[in-house]
Design a protein around this motif. Sequence first.
Motif, PDB file in Angstrom:
ATOM      1  N   ALA A  41      46.752  28.019  11.867  1.00 39.42           N
ATOM      2  CA  ALA A  41      45.685  29.019  11.939  1.00 39.42           C
ATOM      3  C   ALA A  41      46.134  30.220  12.753  1.00 39.42           C
ATOM      4  N   ALA A  42      46.989  29.993  13.752  1.00 39.61           N
ATOM      5  CA  ALA A  42      47.513  31.103  14.548  1.00 39.61           C
ATOM      6  C   ALA A  42      48.309  32.068  13.671  1.00 39.61           C
ATOM      7  N   ALA A  43      49.083  31.527  12.731  1.00 39.80           N
ATOM      8  CA  ALA A  43      49.861  32.389  11.834  1.00 39.80           C
ATOM      9  C   ALA A  43      48.942  33.219  10.947  1.00 39.80           C
ATOM     10  N   VAL A  44      47.864  32.631  10.458  1.00 32.30           N
ATOM     11  CA  VAL A  44      46.911  33.375   9.635  1.00 32.30           C
ATOM     12  C   VAL A  44      46.260  34.486  10.460  1.00 32.30           C
ATOM     13  N   ALA A  45      45.890  34.166  11.700  1.00 35.01           N
ATOM     14  CA  ALA A  45      45.273  35.180  12.564  1.00 35.01           C
ATOM     15  C   ALA A  45      46.225  36.348  12.795  1.00 35.01           C
ATOM     16  N   ARG A  46      47.488  36.044  13.088  1.00 34.51           N
ATOM     17  CA  ARG A  46      48.468  37.109  13.318  1.00 34.51           C
ATOM     18  C   ARG A  46      48.685  37.940  12.069  1.00 34.51           C
ATOM     19  N   THR A  47      48.701  37.292  10.912  1.00 32.71           N
ATOM     20  CA  THR A  47      49.030  37.970   9.668  1.00 32.71           C
ATOM     21  C   THR A  47      47.954  38.956   9.246  1.00 32.71           C
ATOM     22  N   PHE A  48      46.698  38.540   9.353  1.00 31.74           N
ATOM     23  CA  PHE A  48      45.625  39.348   8.760  1.00 31.74           C
ATOM     24  C   PHE A  48      44.792  40.105   9.774  1.00 31.74           C
ATOM     25  N   PHE A  49      44.600  39.569  10.954  1.00 33.71           N
ATOM     26  CA  PHE A  49      43.619  40.134  11.874  1.00 33.71           C
ATOM     27  C   PHE A  49      44.237  40.998  12.986  1.00 33.71           C
ATOM     28  N   ALA A  50      45.565  41.129  13.003  1.00 33.39           N
ATOM     29  CA  ALA A  50      46.208  41.934  14.043  1.00 33.39           C
ATOM     30  C   ALA A  50      46.291  43.394  13.603  1.00 33.39           C
ATOM     31  N   ARG A  51      45.154  43.972  13.288  1.00 35.13           N
ATOM     32  CA  ARG A  51      45.100  45.349  12.789  1.00 35.13           C
ATOM     33  C   ARG A  51      44.805  46.312  13.946  1.00 35.13           C
ATOM     34  N   TYR A  52      45.795  46.450  14.808  1.00 34.56           N
ATOM     35  CA  TYR A  52      45.631  47.320  15.965  1.00 34.56           C
ATOM     36  C   TYR A  52      47.006  47.806  16.413  1.00 34.56           C
ATOM     37  N   ALA A  53      46.995  48.888  17.148  1.00 36.43           N
ATOM     38  CA  ALA A  53      48.177  49.387  17.842  1.00 36.43           C
ATOM     39  C   ALA A  53      47.891  49.306  19.333  1.00 36.43           C
ATOM     40  N   ARG A  54      48.826  48.792  20.083  1.00 39.00           N
ATOM     41  CA  ARG A  54      48.588  48.603  21.506  1.00 39.00           C
ATOM     42  C   ARG A  54      48.288  49.914  22.224  1.00 39.00           C
ATOM     43  N   SER A  55      48.757  51.017  21.677  1.00 39.86           N
ATOM     44  CA  SER A  55      48.498  52.317  22.306  1.00 39.86           C
ATOM     45  C   SER A  55      47.041  52.732  22.204  1.00 39.86           C
ATOM     46  N   ASP A  56      46.276  52.067  21.339  1.00 41.81           N
ATOM     47  CA  ASP A  56      44.868  52.438  21.125  1.00 41.81           C
ATOM     48  C   ASP A  56      43.935  51.839  22.163  1.00 41.81           C
ATOM     49  N   VAL A  57      44.374  50.793  22.867  1.00 42.10           N
ATOM     50  CA  VAL A  57      43.454  50.003  23.682  1.00 42.10           C
ATOM     51  C   VAL A  57      43.776  50.125  25.162  1.00 42.10           C
ATOM     52  N   THR A  58      42.778  49.797  25.951  1.00 40.63           N
ATOM     53  CA  THR A  58      42.933  49.816  27.408  1.00 40.63           C
ATOM     54  C   THR A  58      43.350  48.434  27.906  1.00 40.63           C
ATOM     55  N   ALA A  59      43.419  48.303  29.204  1.00 40.98           N
ATOM     56  CA  ALA A  59      43.769  47.016  29.812  1.00 40.98           C
ATOM     57  C   ALA A  59      42.707  45.950  29.557  1.00 40.98           C
ATOM     58  N   ALA A  60      41.527  46.340  29.035  1.00 39.42           N
ATOM     59  CA  ALA A  60      40.497  45.347  28.714  1.00 39.42           C
ATOM     60  C   ALA A  60      40.910  44.459  27.543  1.00 39.42           C
ATOM     61  N   PHE A  61      41.898  44.905  26.774  1.00 38.48           N
ATOM     62  CA  PHE A  61      42.324  44.137  25.597  1.00 38.48           C
ATOM     63  C   PHE A  61      43.368  43.112  25.996  1.00 38.48           C
ATOM     64  N   ASP A  62      43.038  41.847  25.777  1.00 34.91           N
ATOM     65  CA  ASP A  62      43.950  40.738  26.007  1.00 34.91           C
ATOM     66  C   ASP A  62      44.389  40.228  24.636  1.00 34.91           C
ATOM     67  N   GLU A  63      45.574  40.612  24.235  1.00 34.66           N
ATOM     68  CA  GLU A  63      46.024  40.322  22.872  1.00 34.66           C
ATOM     69  C   GLU A  63      46.051  38.819  22.592  1.00 34.66           C
TER      70      GLU A  63
END
Length: 581
Positions: free
Chosen positions: A361-383
């Motif tokens: 399930a971790a692989a599915v989460a990484r594949t489809f739901f990681a639609r972000y760029a780290r430069s967009d978020v603040t320190a509140a985001f815990d990847e």
Amino acid sequence: MAGLFLVSTRDREFAESALAGARRQFALHGFSGLSEHAWPGWRLIHAPFILGGPESLLARGDDLVAVAGTLSCDGQFGQPALEALLAMADAPDWSRIGGQFVALVRAQGRTRLFTDFFGAFQLFHDAERRVFSTSLLSAIEALPNVSFDPQGVYEFAFNVVPVGDDTVFAELKTLGPDRVAEPSPDGVRLHDAAKPLPEATCEMPLLDRLAIHRDRLLSVVGPYAQAFEGRIFCPISGGLDSRLALAALKACGVMPSLYVYGGAESADVRIGREIAAGEGAAIEWLDKEGWREVAPDAFPDQVEANFHAYDGLPNYGELFENGANAFAREARHQDGALSVSGGCGEVYRNFFFLPDRPLSAAAVARTFFARYARSDVTAAFDERAFLRGIEDKMLAALGRPGFRGKLPRALIEQVYPRVRCRALFGREISLEARYGPYLMPFLDHRVAAEAARLPLALKNAGRFEAALLNAISPRLASYPSAYGHDFTGPPGAAHRRAEFLTRIRPTMLRRYSYALRRRMGPVADEHGGLLSPDYMGRVVDLDFPAMRRFFRTGRIGDSGMMRRIANLEYLAAKLGSKLAP
């Protein structure tokens, strides 16, 4: 959807305030003809469809059935369906029930509250389960304070909607498909509700499989076709799903009213018109972006109207549009007409473009739901916590909580209807079906159960879905499509190649696909809106005082994500002091 609002009366002051707020908000949503019902410990507000539709309330002495959404039972709607639901003993019989809805059933002094098979129709509740509401804004109004939940906020911004039972607020969840709530004078008991789907594919001759799927789909669509006859609206485009829905309706003896949305030069409009002409049918065309111009000074009033029509949070953050969606929606449901959607048609396809092997399930989460760029978020985001949260919700939906190993590939396919469709199409259904009845046949659990048996090779590039369309209506299959080929034979080489190249890409690399795309330049989606500063500055504080805790808005080069973040900022401003720090 009709609408429901249920509140505990154990705290009388809380209940009266919540009911008053719900009455106000239901009126702002456009509901009328509200009825109120009471029994020991609880009060209920029920609203019928805004524009008409099947009866959704049955009151007989102390017994009561109240429904929001579109319920079918034994192939019937309205009063007969409500009667059949009331007669069921302790639990819903899902072999007899279809549609997407929320139902409250009170019989013999006992009350049950539950959702459709996949929990698509949203029923919001607070942590103490004092309030249950199909209206998000009414649920918020009932509570003294709410606060943004980082997981829900990031899921909404990155992936359009939060998945599982989560919302963007820490204090509000949705009732899951695996639970039946039993409100009593002393509180609420939750009962497990098992809803299994096949966990293995099966082999059989293609012609036999096509016959089974044809019969299954028509058995779902047929009762709607018979009940609504000439009062059915169906989209048609250059894709496959809406065309299969149309084929099913025609096979059931109904030619619906056709419509298509898009710009004059779009493939959807061109192909939709060609299909309509070939079928000798009229087609309504609407270019939503060009439907009407809204002056900047008139924009705040338009957004305010959208806010209440969309219950605060529409899919894709479409709060900032020109009113065309409301116009089109009302046209589809006028006088109680049925609107049909091809949504969830990917249940016949390899939606996640994953290879045919066990995956975690971790692989599915990484594949489809990681639609972000780290430069967009603040320190509140815990990847790590973000992806683990999605992983845990997928595992819960699959009945494998806490399992970190590799899942059978056939089981992974259930993530699409149980997680993705529940969230994305569930919000759509919950908003659209306020106005009138709504049919999404491919999200019916009986269709999904049969699709779960499909070998993955048949799902790739839409091979089986095209064959099913051709088996039901060879003529509809013969028209061109946006894929560059018709649907009378195998998918074209370009279509197969594009999917193959995605499937063979390692899941660890696909995790970074979105971020790499962002590095290549700005990203946009097809949902548009009036997003220039001249418009947005009139409705949103462009310093984003609420959302800058989560996002570095000045760095985001994705107009769709910015639209969703702006939607959250607008909601925060509307909540005012109710929004806790």
